[in-house]
Design an enzyme around this catalytic site. Sequence first.
Site, PDB file in Angstrom:
ATOM      1  N   ASP A  14      38.534  41.461  15.588  1.00 20.20           N
ATOM      2  CA  ASP A  14      38.236  42.269  16.871  1.00 20.20           C
ATOM      3  C   ASP A  14      39.154  41.739  17.914  1.00 20.20           C
ATOM      4  O   ASP A  14      39.825  40.750  17.922  1.00 20.20           O
ATOM      5  CB  ASP A  14      36.663  41.605  17.339  1.00 20.20           C
ATOM      6  CG  ASP A  14      36.082  42.717  18.506  1.00 20.20           C
ATOM      7  OD1 ASP A  14      36.713  43.598  18.670  1.00 20.20           O
ATOM      8  OD2 ASP A  14      35.284  42.240  19.052  1.00 20.20           O
ATOM      9  N   ASN A  62      32.435  52.837  13.723  1.00 22.42           N
ATOM     10  CA  ASN A  62      33.637  53.261  14.488  1.00 22.42           C
ATOM     11  C   ASN A  62      34.025  54.726  14.709  1.00 22.42           C
ATOM     12  O   ASN A  62      35.002  55.088  15.390  1.00 22.42           O
ATOM     13  CB  ASN A  62      34.920  52.397  13.813  1.00 22.42           C
ATOM     14  CG  ASN A  62      35.063  50.882  14.057  1.00 22.42           C
ATOM     15  OD1 ASN A  62      35.395  49.937  13.359  1.00 22.42           O
ATOM     16  ND2 ASN A  62      34.522  50.626  15.303  1.00 22.42           N
TER      17      ASN A  62
HETATM   18  C1  FPP Z   1      38.647  46.058  16.674  1.00 27.87           C
HETATM   19  O1  FPP Z   1      39.262  45.875  17.804  1.00 27.87           O
HETATM   20  C2  FPP Z   1      39.569  46.458  15.423  1.00 27.87           C
HETATM   21  C3  FPP Z   1      39.528  47.560  14.737  1.00 27.87           C
HETATM   22  C4  FPP Z   1      38.110  48.318  14.919  1.00 27.87           C
HETATM   23  C5  FPP Z   1      40.157  48.091  13.678  1.00 27.87           C
HETATM   24  C6  FPP Z   1      40.954  47.099  12.754  1.00 27.87           C
HETATM   25  C7  FPP Z   1      42.235  47.555  12.226  1.00 27.87           C
HETATM   26  C8  FPP Z   1      43.315  47.127  11.937  1.00 27.87           C
HETATM   27  C9  FPP Z   1      43.548  45.561  12.190  1.00 27.87           C
HETATM   28  C10 FPP Z   1      44.368  47.738  11.363  1.00 27.87           C
HETATM   29  C11 FPP Z   1      44.022  48.033   9.685  1.00 27.87           C
HETATM   30  C12 FPP Z   1      44.033  46.562   9.077  1.00 27.87           C
HETATM   31  C13 FPP Z   1      44.004  46.833   7.566  1.00 27.87           C
HETATM   32  C14 FPP Z   1      44.009  45.396   6.912  1.00 27.87           C
HETATM   33  C15 FPP Z   1      44.175  47.950   6.713  1.00 27.87           C
HETATM   34  P1  FPP Z   1      38.870  46.723  18.901  1.00 27.87           P
HETATM   35  O2  FPP Z   1      39.640  48.006  18.833  1.00 27.87           O
HETATM   36  O3  FPP Z   1      37.424  46.939  18.833  1.00 27.87           O
HETATM   37  O4  FPP Z   1      39.127  45.747  20.100  1.00 27.87           O
HETATM   38  P2  FPP Z   1      38.488  45.899  21.566  1.00 27.87           P
HETATM   39  O5  FPP Z   1      37.202  45.406  21.243  1.00 27.87           O
HETATM   40  O6  FPP Z   1      39.310  44.643  22.315  1.00 27.87           O
HETATM   41  O7  FPP Z   1      38.593  47.429  21.989  1.00 27.87           O
END
Ligand code: FPP
Length: 239
Positions: A14, A62
Amino acid sequence: MGTDIPVHVGIIMDGNGRWAQARGFTRSQGHLEGLKAAKRIVKAASEMGIRYLTLYAFSTENWKRTADEVGFIMSLVKQYLRGELDFYRENRIRIRHAGNAAGLPSDIQAELASAAADTGDFEGMQVILAINYGGRDEIVRALRRLAASGKMAGADLQALTEGDITASLDNPDVPDPDLIIRSAGEYRTSNFLLWEGAYAELCVSPKFWPDWTGEDLAAAIADFRGRDRRFGGALAAGN
Ligand code: FPP
């Protein structure tokens, strides 16, 4: 009295968005850096002897994000699966999927199936990518599988056991996570490994995911090793 290193570590990655926002970057740049962090952590976990690593890359919730953001995360998944194949081969890492595959775009389904097939014989660490994954959704799909197998009909339903449900999950042979890590400071499980994580130790780090390095993983594991895991039992005599 210490605990051995965890066999299975799950990570809620996250803070990509907040990492980007703090720098005046786009959310996509945050996810791109998040992908680089995921590569660092897979390498570090493999070197540390972790046997199973589940990465929560995209939840069933998501899809509420903009089409652009969803599309970008999916393109990163594809890039990750293709770009890391040599690394998996060299390190004998097996790739698997957890989540509702049928609900994913067909090209992502194909990439996941092909990475799983290409690495299926590798006996090193297993990386389970949780994509279109929700713990509740996994339990519902497990129950549907059980119903389809006839195990939930009539008298059989009264005999249903926890083991029957466990055996119908997405990856029934994967042991329950010992440790679940969440980056970016939020104290929530967000629908991650609900059934499997019943006795997982939790570790929350304030660091945003793109800033994570192998040292952060090592620190979380050192913290885990100091925990006293009782699984609902009592402390040993003398404690
Ligand atoms: C959460 O941060 C992250 C995600 C929903 C996406 C995670 C995806 C990756 C790290 C890339 C793909 C990875 C692999 C291993 C294929 P957020 O966007 O919710 O952050 P925030 O809460 O600060 O907005």
